[in-house]
Scaffold this active site. Structure first.
Site, short mmCIF file in Angstrom:
data_model
loop_
_atom_site.label_atom_id
_atom_site.label_comp_id
_atom_site.label_asym_id
_atom_site.label_seq_id
_atom_site.Cartn_x
_atom_site.Cartn_y
_atom_site.Cartn_z
N HIS A 26 -8.46 5.23 53.67
CA HIS A 26 -8.00 6.51 53.13
C HIS A 26 -6.52 6.70 53.43
CE1 HIS A 26 -8.16 8.25 57.14
NE2 HIS A 26 -9.47 8.14 57.23
N CYS A 137 -15.44 9.00 68.21
CA CYS A 137 -14.23 8.50 68.92
C CYS A 137 -14.53 7.18 69.61
CB CYS A 137 -13.79 9.44 70.04
SG CYS A 137 -13.15 11.02 69.56
N CYS A 151 -16.64 17.68 70.13
CA CYS A 151 -15.46 16.82 70.21
C CYS A 151 -14.30 17.53 69.49
CB CYS A 151 -15.75 15.47 69.52
SG CYS A 151 -14.25 14.59 69.07
N HIS A 154 -13.41 15.39 66.09
CA HIS A 154 -14.41 15.24 65.02
C HIS A 154 -15.27 16.48 64.81
CE1 HIS A 154 -13.30 11.07 66.08
NE2 HIS A 154 -13.36 10.94 64.77
N1 MSP Z 1 -10.52 1.33 65.48
C1 MSP Z 1 -9.71 2.26 66.16
C2 MSP Z 1 -8.37 1.65 66.51
C3 MSP Z 1 -8.43 0.43 67.35
S1 MSP Z 1 -6.86 -0.25 67.60
C4 MSP Z 1 -7.09 -1.40 68.75
C5 MSP Z 1 -9.49 3.48 65.29
N2 MSP Z 1 -9.68 3.31 63.99
S2 MSP Z 1 -9.52 4.45 62.88
O1 MSP Z 1 -9.78 3.77 61.65
O2 MSP Z 1 -10.33 5.56 63.20
O3 MSP Z 1 -8.07 4.93 62.95
C6 MSP Z 1 -7.03 4.02 63.01
C7 MSP Z 1 -5.69 4.69 62.97
O4 MSP Z 1 -5.55 5.42 61.80
C8 MSP Z 1 -5.42 5.64 64.14
O5 MSP Z 1 -4.13 5.33 64.63
C9 MSP Z 1 -5.39 6.97 63.53
O6 MSP Z 1 -4.45 7.81 64.12
C10 MSP Z 1 -4.93 6.62 62.12
N3 MSP Z 1 -5.36 7.66 61.25
C11 MSP Z 1 -6.62 7.94 60.84
N4 MSP Z 1 -6.56 9.10 60.13
C12 MSP Z 1 -5.31 9.56 60.11
C13 MSP Z 1 -4.64 10.58 59.46
N5 MSP Z 1 -5.26 11.48 58.75
N6 MSP Z 1 -3.29 10.62 59.56
C14 MSP Z 1 -2.58 9.63 60.21
N7 MSP Z 1 -3.17 8.68 60.83
C15 MSP Z 1 -4.53 8.71 60.95
O7 MSP Z 1 -9.10 4.51 65.80
#
Ligand code: MSP
Length: 512
Positions: A26, A137, A151, A154
């Site tokens: 996304h 998380c 949380c 979430h």
């Molecule tokens: N799998 C873990 C990361 C492991 S790294 C060794 C994770 N994954 S995630 O898919 O949930 O998110 C990954 C990254 O995407 C995070 O840095 C998170 O901040 C970023 N984002 C997810 N949604 C976001 C927004 N809406 N805006 C900006 N970044 C965001 O966490």
């Protein structure tokens, strides 16, 4: 013995977080990935030997539960989602050098080596954990973390868990981490995030559990196969397993330590506290840098599968064009701060910076050269009034990319576009008679545009290349090297200019 030549390029290793495969890509994922990509492209332009890594995080309870809900085995489920990320990054023109999946064998081998190294160092011990856990998380929370019993990220209920687990003795690392950060005060950007990290460490660090034995979707501990590694221990290790830790020592040594981990602010503790401690325990160097981004919010909320406010970046590309979207993501919000995504904001930014500024400059230059210079470009003057603004734009753009501030870097580049448009408006070449005076003005504008193309190329690679070709420059922009390529006077002149279709036609707000 091989001695590196004096002119050997600096290595630059940068990573995105690896994304959970419980959700499709996304806008939030695209945000971090595009910033990382632009940074990697910038470093290639300044001549660094770049290695840029992204990938997917495929183990753990969250993925196991998502697979169960989809009626698939976890591996089959991960296999169905991981390619969507690879595909999305292809469509967003992401220039990663490697894509790691945590279910790959190279990763398994490296994670086990890391676990064993920490275990052998006496930092992993069996203990019992009881407390609160947020599956979304994949993290333990304390009562103080909760907001109305849920949380805070979430907005979901947490679980009470009690398990016999292996623990990593993080509590032993507080002083060493603080000392390390004192010795490396600029390692976290933006700098205001440093206090958050050191403040957290100063509160006293708790050991954290690094294994699970209540489910099996993960990597077995090498010394106790009843346990699998905690998904964060597993996931963080991707940054070293992808470059050969445990499988290719030479490659590992040539890339580690990483120059920047680009991460979102929600995962700062894992990256800036747990991870360097794990590395220290295994006798490895901590990262050189972390670049911590804010969230791209939609309606004031972080976009996530769990909260259901997901915007698909690929829909936006269809609408605004790939580089229009990349530019918006990079320019709209200072990296580090939260940004609020709105469709109106996207269109407004596109119209002002791309259609009215850059697009307009190109079309003015091409039109006048076409009509009044017979389509052949004049050369710039060495004493052009634009030479100084160009040098300033170069200096500032370089400094801001070095700080991992893409929005400010682009602002600096766009200053040169504005200065060039203003220069044309003052000289009104469209009204002037053909001749040397007009040619001088057009040569200057073309040279400014050439420099702009190079400086803007990490953000808008495709369109920068198109402009490059329309102004008659040969080859690939990606082959240009700073600073020599952006020194005033590089535009040769005497080449034919191609007006082409408008690159950034103005957009109107549509209903959808
Ligand atoms: N799998 C873990 C990361 C492991 S790294 C060794 C994770 N994954 S995630 O898919 O949930 O998110 C990954 C990254 O995407 C995070 O840095 C998170 O901040 C970023 N984002 C997810 N949604 C976001 C927004 N809406 N805006 C900006 N970044 C965001 O966490």
């Amino acid at each position: 013995m091989v001695t590196p030549s004096e002119n050997a390029p600096a290595k630059f290793y940068a990573t995105t977080p690896i994304y959970y495969v419980n959700a499709k890509p996304h806008l939030g994922h695209a945000y971090t990935t595009i910033v990382s990509d632009a940074l990697a492209r910038w470093h290639r332009l300044i001549g660094d030997d770049v290695h840029f890594l992204t990938g997917t995080d495929e183990h753990g309870l969250k993925i196991q539960q998502a697979a169960d809900a989809a009626g698939l085995a976890p591996q089959a489920f991960a296999d169905s989602i991981a390619p969507l990320f690879a595909e999305a990054w292809g469509k967003l023109n992401i220039s990663h050098d490697d894509f790691i999946r945590t279910t790959e064998q190279r990763h398994r081998v490296g994670v086990q080596k890391l676990l064993q190294a920490c275990y052998d160092n006496g930092d992993i011990e069996l203990d019992t954990y009881s407390g609160l856990y947020c599956v979304a998380c994949e993290a333990y929370l304390t009562e103080d973390d909760l907001v109305e019993g849920h949380c805070p990220i979430h907005k979901k209920p947490v679980e009470y868990v009690e398990e016999e687990n292996y623990f990593f003795r993080l509590s032993r690392y507080g002083d060493r981490l603080l000392q390390w950060y004192r010795d490396h005060p600029n390692s976290i950007v933006p700098d205001y995030r440093m206090n958050e990290v050191t403040g957290f460490i100063k509160q006293g660090l708790l050991d954290f559990s690094i294994s699970r034995n209540s489910f099996s979707w993960g990597i077995e501990l090498p010394w106790d196969s009843k346990h699998i590694a905690y998904v964060w221990f597993d996931a963080l290790a991707n940054y070293i397993t992808a470059i050969g830790y445990g499988t290719d020592n030479e490659m590992f040594n040539s890339h580690w330590p990483v120059d920047y981990h680009l991460i979102g602010k929600d995962i700062i503790r894992f990256h800036c506290v747990y991870w360097p401690a794990m590395l220290m325990s295994a006798g490895l160097e901590p990262p050189k840098g972390w670049a911590v981004g804010g969230w791209l919010l939609v309606g004031g909320e972080k976009m996530s599968k769990t909260t259901g406010n997901v915007v698909n970046p690929l829909d936006l590309i269809d609408d605004i064009g790939l580089d229009g979207f990349r530019y918006y993501v990079l320019a709209e919000t200072p990296y580090g701060a939260d940004g609020d995504f709105t469709y109106e904001g996207l269109i407004a930014r596109y119209n002002s910076d791309l259609a009215n500024n850059l697009g307009n400059l190109l079309s003015r230059v091409a039109t006048v050269v076409g009509k009044k210079c017979g389509g052949m470009s004049p050369a710039p003057r060495s004493d052009s009034p634009l030479a100084l603004p160009a040098a300033e734009a170069v200096r500032e753009t370089m400094a801001r990319w070095a700080d991992v501030q893409p929005s400010r870097a682009l602002e600096a580049t766009w200053q040169l576009i504005r200065a060039t448009n203003a220069y044309l408006e003052n000289n009104e070449p469209w009204k002037a008679e053909p001749g040397p005076a007009l040619e001088a003005v057009m040569g200057d504008a073309l040279e400014a545009l050439r420099i702009v193309c190079i400086l803007a190329s990490p953000a808008i690679p495709e369109t920068a290349q198109t402009i490059w070709e329309r102004i008659g420059m040969p080859g690939q922009i990606t082959a240009q090297r700073l600073p020599s390529a952006v020194t005033w006077g590089g535009y040769p002149g005497g080449i034919s200019i191609d007006k082409g279709e408008p690159l950034f036609p103005r957009r109107k707000l549509t209903e959808n």
